[in-house]
Scaffold this active site. Sequence first.
Site, short mmCIF file in Angstrom:
data_model
loop_
_atom_site.label_atom_id
_atom_site.label_comp_id
_atom_site.label_asym_id
_atom_site.label_seq_id
_atom_site.Cartn_x
_atom_site.Cartn_y
_atom_site.Cartn_z
N GLN A 1 0.84 -1.21 0.00
CA GLN A 1 0.00 0.00 0.00
C GLN A 1 0.87 1.26 0.00
O GLN A 1 0.90 2.04 0.94
CB GLN A 1 -0.96 -0.04 1.20
CG GLN A 1 -1.96 1.10 1.29
CD GLN A 1 -3.01 1.11 0.20
OE1 GLN A 1 -2.88 0.44 -0.81
NE2 GLN A 1 -4.07 1.89 0.40
N HIS B 1 -2.34 -4.06 0.34
CA HIS B 1 -2.31 -4.41 -1.08
C HIS B 1 -2.80 -3.17 -1.80
O HIS B 1 -3.91 -2.70 -1.54
CB HIS B 1 -3.22 -5.62 -1.36
CG HIS B 1 -3.12 -6.16 -2.76
ND1 HIS B 1 -3.98 -7.14 -3.24
CD2 HIS B 1 -2.27 -5.87 -3.78
CE1 HIS B 1 -3.65 -7.41 -4.50
NE2 HIS B 1 -2.62 -6.65 -4.85
N LEU B 2 -2.01 -2.62 -2.71
CA LEU B 2 -2.24 -1.29 -3.27
C LEU B 2 -3.67 -1.12 -3.77
O LEU B 2 -4.14 -1.87 -4.64
CB LEU B 2 -1.26 -1.01 -4.40
CG LEU B 2 -1.38 0.36 -5.07
CD1 LEU B 2 -1.23 1.49 -4.06
CD2 LEU B 2 -0.34 0.50 -6.19
N HIS B 3 -4.36 -0.11 -3.23
CA HIS B 3 -5.73 0.18 -3.65
C HIS B 3 -6.09 1.61 -3.30
O HIS B 3 -5.54 2.20 -2.37
CB HIS B 3 -6.73 -0.77 -2.98
CG HIS B 3 -6.80 -0.62 -1.48
ND1 HIS B 3 -5.82 -1.10 -0.63
CD2 HIS B 3 -7.73 -0.04 -0.67
CE1 HIS B 3 -6.15 -0.84 0.63
NE2 HIS B 3 -7.30 -0.18 0.63
N LEU B 4 -7.01 2.17 -4.05
CA LEU B 4 -7.62 3.46 -3.76
C LEU B 4 -9.12 3.25 -3.62
O LEU B 4 -9.69 2.28 -4.11
CB LEU B 4 -7.35 4.47 -4.87
CG LEU B 4 -5.89 4.89 -5.11
CD1 LEU B 4 -5.22 3.96 -6.11
CD2 LEU B 4 -5.81 6.32 -5.63
#
Length: 347
Positions: free
Chosen positions: A148, A185-188
Amino acid sequence: MDDCAVFTYTNEDFINDVCSGNQNRSRFDIALRSGWTERKNAGLFRYQLDDLETRILPGPSGYIAQLNIMRGIERRKPQEILSVRQNFDPKQFNFNKINPKELLFELQCEGGCHQNCSKRRCKVIINVSPLEFGHCLLVPEPDRCHPQILTPLAVQMGIETVLLSADPGFRVGFNSLGGFASVNHLHLHGYYLNHQMRIETSPAELILPKKHLYLLLDFPAGFLFYTQGPNLDLTVNGVCSLTDILVDRNIAHNLFITRGCPPQRERDPSSSRIGVRVIVWPRLSCFGAKEESAFNVALCELAGHLPFKNREDYETASEDAVQDIVRKYLLPQEEFSELQKHIMKCL
């Protein structure tokens, strides 16, 4: 993640002229709203999200308070976070492990929208514990298992989805680790909020002209970038350079992307929202901290949208009380000033 429908677009799909009360919907709005509603009707959310009880708190900040008790109860328990720079852990929950029915579509830009990343993927999935109508997660390159930490592609996709929407109420945001991100875990986040926000017109002072970097003059203090597109490289690179500095210093942060007016020192609420504002707030890290009973201080709360967890706090909230809670999570003024000097030196 399984294969899903692909939503293709070009710069020609960006909507430049939006206004409050606009009933027109873009292709993106139709795809997101219809897909989200289908998942809602199929019972894929952890709770039924109906029209939320809402009140605007008296005072110049115009805080938008909403009562969302079930999100406070049902949202996924945050993972244990010890650092803003924590590595991705495949054993923990991540967005490659979701129910495939939660997938809405994959965003794919055609015609060279992205600098060096035209073939990369961004999945759009429902947030099963929604804040508001249309609450979704933008997950860039999910199979690459990014932690993230913002990447140029993530920032680009965040800005572009706001530009793809004809609704000025569509917002995008990001919580870093230590800034109330619950999954590493990369998210927007993206969602619709059908209220004007002060942040759209908040005054700002230009502090680094070559990078188009502004200092937000309203409470809480933050850094602001502004773009009217269609070329987003300067803004994307500026945002990522700034957040990279924060990550290197292990400083938690939140980001908010919204339609807004060009930055100026004097606020003009009547100004047209002809561009996109990207605001970054450095803040104190919360690693294992006890949560507030009223609301957590993350991306939407710093922007002025307050999802309350219980009725008593919702009904008794005041602007002063809200700012007292928010202030506990901000960098001390001296530390913020030192960070501002460092950012201006390094960018």
